[in-house]
Design a protein around this motif. Structure first.
Motif, PDB file in Angstrom:
ATOM      1  N   TRP A   1      40.384  26.266  26.993  1.00 24.12           N
ATOM      2  CA  TRP A   1      39.229  26.140  28.091  1.00 24.12           C
ATOM      3  C   TRP A   1      38.439  25.005  27.650  1.00 24.12           C
ATOM      4  N   GLN A   2      37.839  24.918  26.620  1.00 18.88           N
ATOM      5  CA  GLN A   2      36.850  24.291  25.959  1.00 18.88           C
ATOM      6  C   GLN A   2      37.350  22.672  25.732  1.00 18.88           C
ATOM      7  N   ASP A   3      38.889  22.736  25.677  1.00 20.71           N
ATOM      8  CA  ASP A   3      39.420  21.259  25.468  1.00 20.71           C
ATOM      9  C   ASP A   3      39.574  20.555  27.007  1.00 20.71           C
ATOM     10  N   MET A   4      39.484  21.749  28.035  1.00 18.30           N
ATOM     11  CA  MET A   4      39.687  21.282  29.355  1.00 18.30           C
ATOM     12  C   MET A   4      38.198  20.741  29.748  1.00 18.30           C
ATOM     13  N   GLY A   5      37.218  20.693  29.005  1.00 14.74           N
ATOM     14  CA  GLY A   5      36.016  20.408  29.518  1.00 14.74           C
ATOM     15  C   GLY A   5      35.218  21.647  30.032  1.00 14.74           C
ATOM     16  N   ALA A   6      35.458  22.645  29.580  1.00 15.27           N
ATOM     17  CA  ALA A   6      34.605  24.199  30.016  1.00 15.27           C
ATOM     18  C   ALA A   6      34.538  24.123  31.365  1.00 15.27           C
ATOM     19  N   PRO A   7      35.526  23.989  32.264  1.00 15.52           N
ATOM     20  CA  PRO A   7      35.317  24.079  33.737  1.00 15.52           C
ATOM     21  C   PRO A   7      34.424  25.487  34.248  1.00 15.52           C
ATOM     22  N   ALA A   8      33.644  25.170  35.324  1.00 16.66           N
ATOM     23  CA  ALA A   8      32.821  26.286  35.554  1.00 16.66           C
ATOM     24  C   ALA A   8      33.600  27.596  35.978  1.00 16.66           C
ATOM     25  N   LYS A   9      34.964  27.388  36.565  1.00 18.91           N
ATOM     26  CA  LYS A   9      35.927  28.441  37.101  1.00 18.91           C
ATOM     27  C   LYS A   9      37.307  28.057  36.360  1.00 18.91           C
ATOM     28  N   VAL A  10      37.788  29.014  35.769  1.00 15.67           N
ATOM     29  CA  VAL A  10      39.185  29.057  35.323  1.00 15.67           C
ATOM     30  C   VAL A  10      39.878  30.341  35.564  1.00 15.67           C
ATOM     31  N   ARG A  11      40.992  30.449  35.792  1.00 15.99           N
ATOM     32  CA  ARG A  11      41.932  31.487  36.338  1.00 15.99           C
ATOM     33  C   ARG A  11      42.756  31.843  35.107  1.00 15.99           C
ATOM     34  N   VAL A  12      42.606  32.912  34.257  1.00 17.04           N
ATOM     35  CA  VAL A  12      43.327  33.424  33.101  1.00 17.04           C
ATOM     36  C   VAL A  12      44.440  34.349  33.836  1.00 17.04           C
ATOM     37  N   VAL A  13      45.811  33.906  33.748  1.00 19.71           N
ATOM     38  CA  VAL A  13      46.797  34.481  34.409  1.00 19.71           C
ATOM     39  C   VAL A  13      47.793  35.157  32.973  1.00 19.71           C
ATOM     40  N   GLU A  14      48.090  36.481  33.211  1.00 20.42           N
ATOM     41  CA  GLU A  14      49.018  36.922  32.255  1.00 20.42           C
ATOM     42  C   GLU A  14      50.264  37.285  33.091  1.00 20.42           C
ATOM     43  N   ILE A  15      51.670  36.686  32.623  1.00 20.14           N
ATOM     44  CA  ILE A  15      52.709  36.961  33.523  1.00 20.14           C
ATOM     45  C   ILE A  15      53.473  38.055  32.848  1.00 20.14           C
ATOM     46  N   GLY A  16      53.839  39.286  33.413  1.00 15.37           N
ATOM     47  CA  GLY A  16      54.429  40.269  32.601  1.00 15.37           C
ATOM     48  C   GLY A  16      53.868  41.003  31.618  1.00 15.37           C
ATOM     49  N   PRO A  17      52.649  41.612  32.042  1.00 14.04           N
ATOM     50  CA  PRO A  17      51.726  42.214  30.976  1.00 14.04           C
ATOM     51  C   PRO A  17      52.260  43.419  30.286  1.00 14.04           C
ATOM     52  N   GLY A  18      53.422  43.965  30.396  1.00 14.75           N
ATOM     53  CA  GLY A  18      53.885  44.947  29.788  1.00 14.75           C
ATOM     54  C   GLY A  18      53.095  46.366  29.895  1.00 14.75           C
ATOM     55  N   ASP A  19      52.530  46.679  29.047  1.00 15.29           N
ATOM     56  CA  ASP A  19      51.707  48.200  29.061  1.00 15.29           C
ATOM     57  C   ASP A  19      50.232  47.755  28.973  1.00 15.29           C
ATOM     58  N   GLY A  20      49.851  46.616  29.165  1.00 10.97           N
ATOM     59  CA  GLY A  20      48.354  46.082  29.537  1.00 10.97           C
ATOM     60  C   GLY A  20      47.558  45.809  28.011  1.00 10.97           C
ATOM     61  N   THR A  21      48.640  46.115  26.819  1.00 16.17           N
ATOM     62  CA  THR A  21      47.831  45.995  25.816  1.00 16.17           C
ATOM     63  C   THR A  21      47.171  44.443  25.237  1.00 16.17           C
ATOM     64  N   LEU A  22      48.165  43.378  25.623  1.00 16.47           N
ATOM     65  CA  LEU A  22      47.685  42.245  25.294  1.00 16.47           C
ATOM     66  C   LEU A  22      46.517  41.696  26.130  1.00 16.47           C
ATOM     67  N   MET A  23      46.472  42.301  27.438  1.00 14.56           N
ATOM     68  CA  MET A  23      45.480  41.712  28.111  1.00 14.56           C
ATOM     69  C   MET A  23      44.095  42.274  27.453  1.00 14.56           C
TER      70      MET A  23
END
Length: 361
Positions: free
Chosen positions: A75-97
């Motif tokens: 996100w910082q390397d993108m220039g810290a845009p005012a909005k960013v969508r963080v997406v996890e695909i296949g989140p399993g039991d939710g531990t990673l998120m």
């Protein structure tokens, strides 16, 4: 004449093969995993120590924390845009998120900018995830994601659920491995391969070549999103880092390998991620693509040893446990070499902890 009643998934597959002929490995695997009435992920996914398999986020919080830092650095390397969508695909039991969200607290500006979304078609897994994560935005498919803001996508152990066709070289040429019947039982046999099939390596008689249209379509869809919205995607899975032969179809039950044909729908089925093919697909789309990197190397570059030392200093009594966790994640004889990492992004975006593939002029 009354036909016999067909109930279980195995019976239905046998009946389907009797009527229509052998199933390709992907058709069989799709049915076992995603059949609405009896598919593994549709009805009975079992994750964790008491289930059928364990994923890296379940091994240690350090995994998710470091991936969270990776996301914030992108996100910082993108220039810290005012909005960013963080997406996890296949989140399993939710531990990673859950671990990602905890790490995001370190950067309030990122927290304010980030919209969190999950791509999860499995209703049983959604129920598990919502218990851990609370109210969170879900999408059924990749193509449901909006593109009104840059994306940062994480997909851990998703590719191995996307099946591959299998081809075997015989004295008479290439044949496709399919699921058929012998004496009323499911078996894997050979049918003629398409005339235009070519293996991506020099094969010897008896060797198996896996080709995954499903994995490639996934990367194409993900790449199209990154082209439209901009951003980056991180893919982590067990798989190959060079074109090579191998039959990687396996079933897992209670952490043990089982016969993939024995209990359709009751056991998890997986195949290796074909990272070399996926890298070519992404490069052909004009995306920046990282070198295929062992998970152990990637996590060490992100600072897992330093994180271990910090946790150990705060919790001396947990030193042995923490050391075992780190070993499992990075050791060559554990997950460190078997699991690979590949990232792709809109052009010229830096990918932390990874080196971009440099194309020759």
């Amino acid at each position: 004449m009354d036909l016999p009643k067909v109930v279980g998934l195995k019976d239905r597959l046998i009946e389907q093969i009797r009527l229509d002929g052998p199933l390709t490995i992907p058709d069989y695997m799709w049915a076992c995993l995603f059949d609405p009435q009896a598919g593994y992920y549709s009805t009975r996914p079992a994750l964790g120590e008491g289930g059928d398999f364990i994923t890296a986020p379940m091994v240690s919080q350090m995994f998710g924390e470091l991936i969270g830092l990776w996301v914030m650095q992108v996100w910082q390397d993108m220039g810290a845009p005012a909005k960013v969508r963080v997406v996890e695909i296949g989140p399993g039991d939710g531990t990673l998120m859950s671990d990602l969200l905890r790490s995001f607290r370190l950067m309030p500006a990122f927290q304010a900018a980030a919209e969190i979304a999950l791509v999860e078609p499995s209703l049983p897994l959604r129920a598990v995830q919502s218990q851990k994560l609370g109210d969170i935005l879900y999408h059924d498919h990749l193509h449901d994601l909006p593109t009104d803001a840059p994306l940062i996508v994480v997909a851990n152990e998703v590719l191995d659920c996307l099946p591959a066709r299998q081809f075997q070289l015989t004295d008479d040429g290439w044949f496709e491995r399919c699921v058929g019947l012998h004496d009323g039982n499911l078996i894997i046999g050979l049918v003629p391969a398409p005339e235009d099939f070519k293996a991506p390596f020099a094969a010897e008689i008896g060797q198996v070549c896996e080709v995954s249209p499903a994995q490639n379509r996934f990367v194409e869809s993900l790449g199209a999103l990154l082209q439209e919205a901009s951003g980056a995607a991180l893919l982590i899975d067990y798989g190959r880092d060079r074109p090579e032969p191998g039959d990687t179809l396996q079933a897992l039950h209670k952490h043990e390998k089982t016969d993939p044909l024995a209990k359709p729908g009751a056991h998890d089925l997986t195949q290796w991620a074909d990272f070399p093919a996926l890298a070519v697909t992404a490069l052909n789309m004009g995306l920046t693509v990282s070198q295929i990197t062992p998970q152990g190397v990637f996590l060490q570059r992100l600072g897992i040893i330093e994180r271990f030392e910090a946790l150990r200093a705060k919790n001396p009594a947990q030193t042995d446990k923490l050391a075992r966790q780190v070993h499992r994640l990075i050791a060559a004889d554990e997950m460190g070499d078997l699991f690979k990492v590949m990232a792709m992004s809109s052009p010229d975006l830096v990918l932390p902890g990874l080196e971009a593939i440099q194309l020759s002029e």
